[in-house]
Design an enzyme around this catalytic site. Structure first.
Site, mmCIF file in Angstrom:
data_model
loop_
_atom_site.group_PDB
_atom_site.id
_atom_site.type_symbol
_atom_site.label_atom_id
_atom_site.label_comp_id
_atom_site.label_asym_id
_atom_site.label_seq_id
_atom_site.Cartn_x
_atom_site.Cartn_y
_atom_site.Cartn_z
ATOM 1 N N GLY A 34 1.457 -8.944 11.022
ATOM 2 C CA GLY A 34 0.390 -8.200 11.205
ATOM 3 C C GLY A 34 0.946 -6.833 10.595
ATOM 4 O O GLY A 34 1.975 -6.265 11.065
ATOM 5 N N ASN A 35 0.123 -6.052 9.766
ATOM 6 C CA ASN A 35 0.758 -4.779 9.155
ATOM 7 C C ASN A 35 -0.227 -3.559 9.396
ATOM 8 O O ASN A 35 -1.509 -3.812 9.583
ATOM 9 C CB ASN A 35 1.019 -5.034 7.627
ATOM 10 C CG ASN A 35 2.156 -5.868 7.583
ATOM 11 O OD1 ASN A 35 3.453 -5.515 7.530
ATOM 12 N ND2 ASN A 35 1.990 -7.219 7.213
ATOM 13 N N SER A 50 7.830 -4.423 4.793
ATOM 14 C CA SER A 50 8.026 -5.904 4.902
ATOM 15 C C SER A 50 8.962 -6.775 5.824
ATOM 16 O O SER A 50 10.155 -6.146 5.674
ATOM 17 C CB SER A 50 7.974 -6.646 3.565
ATOM 18 O OG SER A 50 7.869 -8.004 3.506
ATOM 19 N N GLU A 81 0.968 -7.224 1.898
ATOM 20 C CA GLU A 81 -0.429 -7.228 1.969
ATOM 21 C C GLU A 81 -0.918 -5.715 1.434
ATOM 22 O O GLU A 81 -1.742 -5.101 1.633
ATOM 23 C CB GLU A 81 -0.879 -7.052 3.555
ATOM 24 C CG GLU A 81 -0.613 -8.640 3.904
ATOM 25 C CD GLU A 81 -0.867 -8.792 5.388
ATOM 26 O OE1 GLU A 81 -1.091 -7.680 6.093
ATOM 27 O OE2 GLU A 81 -0.836 -9.608 5.931
#
Length: 90
Positions: A34-35, A50, A81
Site C-alpha cells: 500500500g502506497n 518502495s 506504483e
C-alpha cells in the site's frame, strides 16, 4: 467549502507520513504494501518510497517527483506504483 489555508510542502509531507503509518496501525495494509502520494503546492508530487516499513519511515524517506516521474528530492526509490499515482494526480 473550507476557508482553511492550503498546506505547505512540509505540512503535506508530514500528513502523508502520518496517513501511511496510520494505514498500517489500522490494519488497512500489511508490511510495506500500500502506497500513498499527494500533490504538493508547487504541482509536484510526494510519494512513499518502495519497500520501507511505514513505522520506520520518516519525512526524509519520502520522494518528490514531478508529474512526469522524474525524482526531484529524496535518497530512496519511489513506490513501484509511481506511474499509477502520478496518473491520478495529473
Amino acid at each position: 467549502m473550507s476557508n482553511a489555508a492550503p498546506l505547505s510542502a512540509d505540512e503535506t509531507k508530514e500528513q502523508l507520513l502520518w496517513v501511511s503509518q496510520e494505514m498500517l496501525r489500522s490494519g488497512l495494509v500489511e508490511g510495506t504494501a500500500g502506497n500513498v502520494a499527494a500533490r504538493l503546492p508547487d504541482g509536484n508530487a510526494v510519494l512513499t518510497p518502495s519497500s520501507l516499513d511505514y513505522l520506520e519511515m520518516n519525512v526524509d524517506d519520502l520522494v518528490v517527483c514531478d508529474l512526469d516521474g522524474n525524482v526531484l528530492e529524496g535518497h530512496r526509490s519511489p513506490t513501484t506504483e509511481k506511474a499509477l499515482h502520478l496518473s491520478a494526480l495529473r
